[in-house]
Design a protein around this motif. Sequence first.
Motif, PDB file in Angstrom:
ATOM      1  N   LYS A   2       3.685  -0.822   8.244  1.00  0.00           N
ATOM      2  CA  LYS A   2       2.585  -0.457   7.345  1.00  0.00           C
ATOM      3  C   LYS A   2       1.253  -0.984   7.868  1.00  0.00           C
ATOM      4  O   LYS A   2       0.239  -0.300   7.788  1.00  0.00           O
ATOM      5  CB  LYS A   2       2.844  -0.987   5.937  1.00  0.00           C
ATOM      6  N   GLN A  17      -1.907   1.244   8.903  1.00  0.00           N
ATOM      7  CA  GLN A  17      -3.228   1.022   8.334  1.00  0.00           C
ATOM      8  C   GLN A  17      -4.254   0.764   9.443  1.00  0.00           C
ATOM      9  O   GLN A  17      -5.367   1.277   9.385  1.00  0.00           O
ATOM     10  CB  GLN A  17      -3.215  -0.133   7.339  1.00  0.00           C
ATOM     11  N   LYS A  39      -5.067   4.136  10.985  1.00  0.00           N
ATOM     12  CA  LYS A  39      -5.981   4.901  10.139  1.00  0.00           C
ATOM     13  C   LYS A  39      -7.393   4.313  10.232  1.00  0.00           C
ATOM     14  O   LYS A  39      -8.373   5.042  10.364  1.00  0.00           O
ATOM     15  CB  LYS A  39      -5.515   4.885   8.682  1.00  0.00           C
ATOM     16  N   VAL A  42      -7.925   4.926   4.233  1.00  0.00           N
ATOM     17  CA  VAL A  42      -7.496   3.613   4.717  1.00  0.00           C
ATOM     18  C   VAL A  42      -7.180   2.658   3.570  1.00  0.00           C
ATOM     19  O   VAL A  42      -6.083   2.130   3.485  1.00  0.00           O
ATOM     20  CB  VAL A  42      -8.555   2.982   5.654  1.00  0.00           C
ATOM     21  N   PHE A  43      -8.133   2.427   2.715  1.00  0.00           N
ATOM     22  CA  PHE A  43      -7.955   1.465   1.638  1.00  0.00           C
ATOM     23  C   PHE A  43      -7.736   2.186   0.316  1.00  0.00           C
ATOM     24  O   PHE A  43      -8.363   3.191   0.038  1.00  0.00           O
ATOM     25  CB  PHE A  43      -9.175   0.536   1.545  1.00  0.00           C
ATOM     26  N   LYS A  60     -10.293  -5.908   4.137  1.00  0.00           N
ATOM     27  CA  LYS A  60      -8.886  -6.217   3.866  1.00  0.00           C
ATOM     28  C   LYS A  60      -8.804  -7.315   2.809  1.00  0.00           C
ATOM     29  O   LYS A  60      -7.984  -7.258   1.896  1.00  0.00           O
ATOM     30  CB  LYS A  60      -8.186  -6.636   5.168  1.00  0.00           C
ATOM     31  N   ASP A  87      -8.492  -4.421  -0.334  1.00  0.00           N
ATOM     32  CA  ASP A  87      -7.110  -3.964  -0.271  1.00  0.00           C
ATOM     33  C   ASP A  87      -6.265  -4.792  -1.231  1.00  0.00           C
ATOM     34  O   ASP A  87      -6.283  -6.017  -1.173  1.00  0.00           O
ATOM     35  CB  ASP A  87      -6.575  -4.079   1.159  1.00  0.00           C
TER      36      ASP A  87
END
Length: 188
Positions: A6, A10, A13, A62-63, A136, A140
């Motif tokens: 994952k 990510q 992306k 992405v997020f 992040k 996220d």
Amino acid sequence: MCFVRKLIEQLMKFGIVGVVAFVIDYGLMNLLLAFHLHNILASTVSFLISLAFNYVASMKFVFKHRPDMARWMEILIFVGASVVGLFINEVIIYISTFGMNHDAMITQHTEYMIRTNIGKLVATAVVMVWNFVIRKWLLDDTHTNAMNRLRSGDKKLTPEQLEAKWERSFSHRLGLWSLDHTPDGWPK
């Protein structure tokens, strides 16, 4: 192993969005430089235009939107991080042509463009790391559990411990605060 996959997805992306944003930024900056625009002004214009693309694409691909954070706070975090990124970008580009004649964009155009482009490449790498880390951390919603997946079996936190850690996290508290302070009629 699922966590690693994952994270790689990510990052890929994030990388694809970043490459497209870079092409927009880099291409527009060079176009403006070709017309003898000052490198700081050219890079600011190109950065801001690529930023608009980057925001839309990052939040779409992405997020994920966090249900515990208001949209206006996501935008504020994105813009705040981008302002810092713009500052980093401009400082590195300024340094790349430091010491050249004040009219270097005309009299030393080729060297000026080469040095600006080298500075832009360095700035892009530094700003990319900055953007990924800050987004992040603050945008996220999976970062707390993601770190737990890296731990060995006996050191992993229980679901209750993870929930407690998430409840205490700055990111979550900021998100809840933003929901509580969202004006009536604004999207949450």
